[in-house]
Design a protein around this motif. Structure first.
Motif, PDB file in Angstrom:
ATOM      1  N   ARG A 104       0.828  -1.196   0.000  1.00 23.70           N
ATOM      2  CA  ARG A 104       0.000   0.000   0.000  1.00 23.70           C
ATOM      3  C   ARG A 104       0.874   1.263   0.000  1.00 23.70           C
ATOM      4  O   ARG A 104       0.657   2.193  -0.771  1.00 23.70           O
ATOM      5  N   GLU A 105       1.887   1.263   0.870  1.00 24.80           N
ATOM      6  CA  GLU A 105       2.778   2.418   0.940  1.00 24.80           C
ATOM      7  C   GLU A 105       3.540   2.620  -0.371  1.00 24.80           C
ATOM      8  O   GLU A 105       3.740   3.747  -0.825  1.00 24.80           O
ATOM      9  N   LEU A 106       3.930   1.516  -0.984  1.00 27.17           N
ATOM     10  CA  LEU A 106       4.670   1.598  -2.236  1.00 27.17           C
ATOM     11  C   LEU A 106       3.796   2.174  -3.345  1.00 27.17           C
ATOM     12  O   LEU A 106       4.247   3.027  -4.122  1.00 27.17           O
ATOM     13  N   VAL A 107       2.547   1.736  -3.437  1.00 32.15           N
ATOM     14  CA  VAL A 107       1.624   2.243  -4.456  1.00 32.15           C
ATOM     15  C   VAL A 107       1.352   3.728  -4.234  1.00 32.15           C
ATOM     16  O   VAL A 107       1.370   4.529  -5.180  1.00 32.15           O
ATOM     17  N   TRP A 108       1.100   4.106  -2.978  1.00 29.09           N
ATOM     18  CA  TRP A 108       0.860   5.519  -2.685  1.00 29.09           C
ATOM     19  C   TRP A 108       2.077   6.387  -3.057  1.00 29.09           C
ATOM     20  O   TRP A 108       1.925   7.466  -3.629  1.00 29.09           O
ATOM     21  N   ASP A 109       3.260   5.890  -2.721  1.00 23.37           N
ATOM     22  CA  ASP A 109       4.472   6.655  -3.035  1.00 23.37           C
ATOM     23  C   ASP A 109       4.625   6.864  -4.538  1.00 23.37           C
ATOM     24  O   ASP A 109       4.961   7.969  -5.002  1.00 23.37           O
ATOM     25  N   GLN A 110       4.383   5.802  -5.311  1.00 20.68           N
ATOM     26  CA  GLN A 110       4.540   5.910  -6.762  1.00 20.68           C
ATOM     27  C   GLN A 110       3.480   6.817  -7.371  1.00 20.68           C
ATOM     28  O   GLN A 110       3.766   7.585  -8.303  1.00 20.68           O
ATOM     29  N   ALA A 111       2.255   6.755  -6.867  1.00 23.35           N
ATOM     30  CA  ALA A 111       1.198   7.642  -7.358  1.00 23.35           C
ATOM     31  C   ALA A 111       1.536   9.099  -7.053  1.00 23.35           C
ATOM     32  O   ALA A 111       1.316   9.990  -7.882  1.00 23.35           O
ATOM     33  N   SER A 112       2.103   9.353  -5.880  1.00 20.97           N
ATOM     34  CA  SER A 112       2.504  10.713  -5.511  1.00 20.97           C
ATOM     35  C   SER A 112       3.608  11.227  -6.427  1.00 20.97           C
ATOM     36  O   SER A 112       3.599  12.402  -6.842  1.00 20.97           O
ATOM     37  N   LEU A 113       4.543  10.356  -6.767  1.00 20.10           N
ATOM     38  CA  LEU A 113       5.620  10.749  -7.672  1.00 20.10           C
ATOM     39  C   LEU A 113       5.088  11.105  -9.052  1.00 20.10           C
ATOM     40  O   LEU A 113       5.537  12.065  -9.686  1.00 20.10           O
ATOM     41  N   ARG A 114       4.100  10.322  -9.542  1.00 20.87           N
ATOM     42  CA  ARG A 114       3.532  10.614 -10.856  1.00 20.87           C
ATOM     43  C   ARG A 114       2.828  11.968 -10.869  1.00 20.87           C
ATOM     44  O   ARG A 114       2.839  12.681 -11.876  1.00 20.87           O
ATOM     45  N   ILE A 115       2.207  12.327  -9.742  1.00 18.12           N
ATOM     46  CA  ILE A 115       1.553  13.637  -9.659  1.00 18.12           C
ATOM     47  C   ILE A 115       2.590  14.755  -9.665  1.00 18.12           C
ATOM     48  O   ILE A 115       2.440  15.767 -10.369  1.00 18.12           O
ATOM     49  N   SER A 116       3.675  14.582  -8.911  1.00 16.56           N
ATOM     50  CA  SER A 116       4.703  15.624  -8.859  1.00 16.56           C
ATOM     51  C   SER A 116       5.354  15.828 -10.218  1.00 16.56           C
ATOM     52  O   SER A 116       5.714  16.948 -10.589  1.00 16.56           O
ATOM     53  N   GLU A 117       5.492  14.735 -10.994  1.00 15.25           N
ATOM     54  CA  GLU A 117       6.072  14.846 -12.331  1.00 15.25           C
ATOM     55  C   GLU A 117       5.206  15.672 -13.259  1.00 15.25           C
ATOM     56  O   GLU A 117       5.692  16.223 -14.240  1.00 15.25           O
ATOM     57  N   ARG A 118       3.919  15.759 -12.959  1.00 20.86           N
ATOM     58  CA  ARG A 118       2.976  16.504 -13.791  1.00 20.86           C
ATOM     59  C   ARG A 118       2.670  17.888 -13.225  1.00 20.86           C
ATOM     60  O   ARG A 118       1.785  18.572 -13.712  1.00 20.86           O
ATOM     61  N   SER A 119       3.408  18.290 -12.219  1.00 19.06           N
ATOM     62  CA  SER A 119       3.130  19.567 -11.557  1.00 19.06           C
ATOM     63  C   SER A 119       4.162  20.632 -11.878  1.00 19.06           C
ATOM     64  O   SER A 119       4.275  21.624 -11.176  1.00 19.06           O
ATOM     65  N   GLY A 120       4.923  20.429 -12.945  1.00 16.83           N
ATOM     66  CA  GLY A 120       5.922  21.417 -13.319  1.00 16.83           C
ATOM     67  C   GLY A 120       7.268  21.112 -12.696  1.00 16.83           C
ATOM     68  O   GLY A 120       7.392  20.366 -11.739  1.00 16.83           O
ATOM     69  N   ARG A 121       8.298  21.735 -13.263  1.00 15.72           N
ATOM     70  CA  ARG A 121       9.670  21.487 -12.804  1.00 15.72           C
ATOM     71  C   ARG A 121       9.868  21.881 -11.346  1.00 15.72           C
ATOM     72  O   ARG A 121      10.645  21.262 -10.617  1.00 15.72           O
ATOM     73  N   SER A 122       9.140  22.907 -10.879  1.00 17.31           N
ATOM     74  CA  SER A 122       9.350  23.378  -9.518  1.00 17.31           C
ATOM     75  C   SER A 122       8.918  22.360  -8.475  1.00 17.31           C
ATOM     76  O   SER A 122       9.321  22.449  -7.317  1.00 17.31           O
ATOM     77  N   ALA A 123       8.089  21.405  -8.875  1.00 22.76           N
ATOM     78  CA  ALA A 123       7.628  20.389  -7.922  1.00 22.76           C
ATOM     79  C   ALA A 123       8.537  19.174  -7.884  1.00 22.76           C
ATOM     80  O   ALA A 123       8.358  18.291  -7.052  1.00 22.76           O
ATOM     81  N   ALA A 124       9.498  19.117  -8.786  1.00 20.37           N
ATOM     82  CA  ALA A 124      10.340  17.931  -8.904  1.00 20.37           C
ATOM     83  C   ALA A 124      11.618  18.080  -8.079  1.00 20.37           C
ATOM     84  O   ALA A 124      12.107  19.185  -7.847  1.00 20.37           O
ATOM     85  N   PRO A 125      12.179  16.967  -7.644  1.00 17.75           N
ATOM     86  CA  PRO A 125      13.463  17.013  -6.933  1.00 17.75           C
ATOM     87  C   PRO A 125      14.609  17.210  -7.917  1.00 17.75           C
ATOM     88  O   PRO A 125      14.387  17.397  -9.110  1.00 17.75           O
ATOM     89  N   ALA A 126      15.825  17.182  -7.431  1.00 12.64           N
ATOM     90  CA  ALA A 126      16.990  17.273  -8.309  1.00 12.64           C
ATOM     91  C   ALA A 126      16.944  16.136  -9.326  1.00 12.64           C
ATOM     92  O   ALA A 126      16.593  15.001  -9.002  1.00 12.64           O
ATOM     93  N   ILE A 127      17.272  16.449 -10.564  1.00 11.84           N
ATOM     94  CA  ILE A 127      17.196  15.452 -11.631  1.00 11.84           C
ATOM     95  C   ILE A 127      18.404  15.553 -12.546  1.00 11.84           C
ATOM     96  O   ILE A 127      19.097  16.565 -12.578  1.00 11.84           O
ATOM     97  N   ASN A 128      18.645  14.483 -13.297  1.00 13.92           N
ATOM     98  CA  ASN A 128      19.653  14.473 -14.350  1.00 13.92           C
ATOM     99  C   ASN A 128      18.936  14.266 -15.676  1.00 13.92           C
ATOM    100  O   ASN A 128      18.050  13.420 -15.790  1.00 13.92           O
ATOM    101  N   ARG A 129      19.322  15.042 -16.669  1.00  8.82           N
ATOM    102  CA  ARG A 129      18.670  14.976 -17.972  1.00  8.82           C
ATOM    103  C   ARG A 129      19.696  14.763 -19.080  1.00  8.82           C
ATOM    104  O   ARG A 129      20.846  15.200 -18.963  1.00  8.82           O
ATOM    105  N   ALA A 130      19.247  14.117 -20.138  1.00  8.26           N
ATOM    106  CA  ALA A 130      20.079  13.956 -21.324  1.00  8.26           C
ATOM    107  C   ALA A 130      19.388  14.676 -22.475  1.00  8.26           C
ATOM    108  O   ALA A 130      18.242  14.368 -22.812  1.00  8.26           O
ATOM    109  N   PHE A 131      20.065  15.654 -23.081  1.00  5.03           N
ATOM    110  CA  PHE A 131      19.503  16.435 -24.178  1.00  5.03           C
ATOM    111  C   PHE A 131      20.207  16.061 -25.482  1.00  5.03           C
ATOM    112  O   PHE A 131      21.415  16.264 -25.620  1.00  5.03           O
ATOM    113  N   MET A 132      19.439  15.530 -26.421  1.00  5.21           N
ATOM    114  CA  MET A 132      19.996  15.190 -27.726  1.00  5.21           C
ATOM    115  C   MET A 132      19.975  16.446 -28.600  1.00  5.21           C
ATOM    116  O   MET A 132      18.915  16.945 -28.968  1.00  5.21           O
TER     117      MET A 132
END
Length: 340
Positions: free
Chosen positions: A76-104
């Motif tokens: 249950r905790e794992l599902v809730w955590d993953q659902a929360s992460l998916r929401i943060s990913e859709r809330s703009g860059r300011s809602a996301a933690p530090a990330i690494n990106r690859a730009f082609m």
């Protein structure tokens, strides 16, 4: 338009494995601003549904709001955590933690960047659409690189994408690339330079020396930070998305005037998103630049930002790019007066 992913209805009490599979399929990769619309499907089954992109946030919220009582505590905790992460990913860059990106940038060049979490007003910690578009324009803008292996200065480098791309694409044409930004941005700039060091070997396979790539703090408001000798000026200055304040047109113009070499071959290349909010500032920048420079080439292009519209699709961003040269080189030793 619907997501080509099966969404398990909660009343059927799907397993943790099924829910986690759906949540994994909804994982948003760190955008490179080139996302394409998702394809549609009409396949249906009794325990699954197909959801319009605009309804994904609601589906994720329903998972978080559900007790999921048929799952174990750990699942249950794992599902809730993953659902929360998916929401943060859709809330703009300011809602996301530090990330690494690859730009082609092209088929032969990919640049890897670290973006710390956005805090306060540190917009330079994010890679913006105009930076990627300008980086991809460099191959065609090579005709504007002055001869004689000049030095290049980037103003407001942010994460360093444009400067790093220029150092790679124009390697052999430039002797030095200096990336600059405010003091709090510089540590991440240095990190990204170090992380992409393999793009700039000390000695190229064809025998040409590699371009020197480094960074330092440069505050546009500090008029005392100026070249002390003419050889310290740069024949090429670039900037991407440098305007997000009413003061920036004046500060940017003054900085370009201080640091651009007084030569007929010197160039200033800039790209700006056509945001309605900063229409007056864009006009102000153009007016101030035209005091001592003139446009020799300009155009518009379209990219995508890394947040979604109400329909769940990437938001289109139209940008304007331009290449400038000095009007009267003989007059460039005189100070300019920027109207405020």
């Amino acid at each position: 338009m619907t997501y080509p992913v099966k969404f398990y209805t909660l009343y059927t009490k799907p397993s943790a494995e099924s829910l986690l599979s759906v949540l994994q399929s909804l994982r948003r990769g760190h955008s490179n601003f080139s996302s394409l619309p998702l394809s549609s499907s009409t396949d249906q089954s009794t325990d699954t549904i197909w959801i319009d992109p605009a309804g994904v946030a609601g589906y994720l919220t329903s998972i978080i709001a559900s007790s999921l009582q048929w799952l174990t505590d750990e699942d249950r905790e794992l599902v809730w955590d993953q659902a929360s992460l998916r929401i943060s990913e859709r809330s703009g860059r300011s809602a996301a933690p530090a990330i690494n990106r690859a730009f082609m940038i092209n088929n032969n060049l990919t640049i890897h960047l670290h973006e710390p979490s956005l805090t306060e007003d540190n917009l330079g910690l994010k890679t913006w659409t105009s930076s990627l578009l300008l980086s991809r324009q460099l191959i065609t803008l090579v005709k504007h690189v002055p001869s004689g292996t000049p030095r290049m200065l980037e103003l407001g480098s942010g994460t360093g994408l444009v400067g790093l791309a220029a150092a790679s694409i124009w390697q052999g044409l430039l002797s030095e690339v200096l990336l600059t930004d405010l003091p709090e941005i510089v540590p991440n700039l240095q990190h990204n330079i170090d992380h992409n060091a393999s793009l700039f070997p000390e000695q190229r396979y064809d025998g040409d020396s590699s371009v020197k790539v480094h960074c330092r703090a440069l505050n546009w408001a500090d008029a005392t930070d100026t070249p002390s000798e003419q050889y310290e000026n740069f024949h090429l200055i670039v900037a991407a998305d440098p305007i997000y304040s009413s003061d920036h047109p004046r500060l940017l113009t003054d900085t370009v005037h201080r640091w651009l070499a007084p030569s007929s071959s010197s160039r200033f290349i800039v790209e700006l998103p056509l945001r309605s909010r900063y229409q007056r500032e864009r006009a102000d920048l153009r007016q101030k630049l035209e005091v001592f420079m003139e446009v020799i080439e300009e155009g518009e292009e379209v990219g995508y930002d890394d947040w979604e519209g109400a329909d769940g699709q990437p938001i289109e961003v139209r940008c304007w790019w331009s290449v400038w040269k000095l009007r009267d080189v003989a007059e460039q030793s005189k100070p300019i007066t920027s109207s405020t």
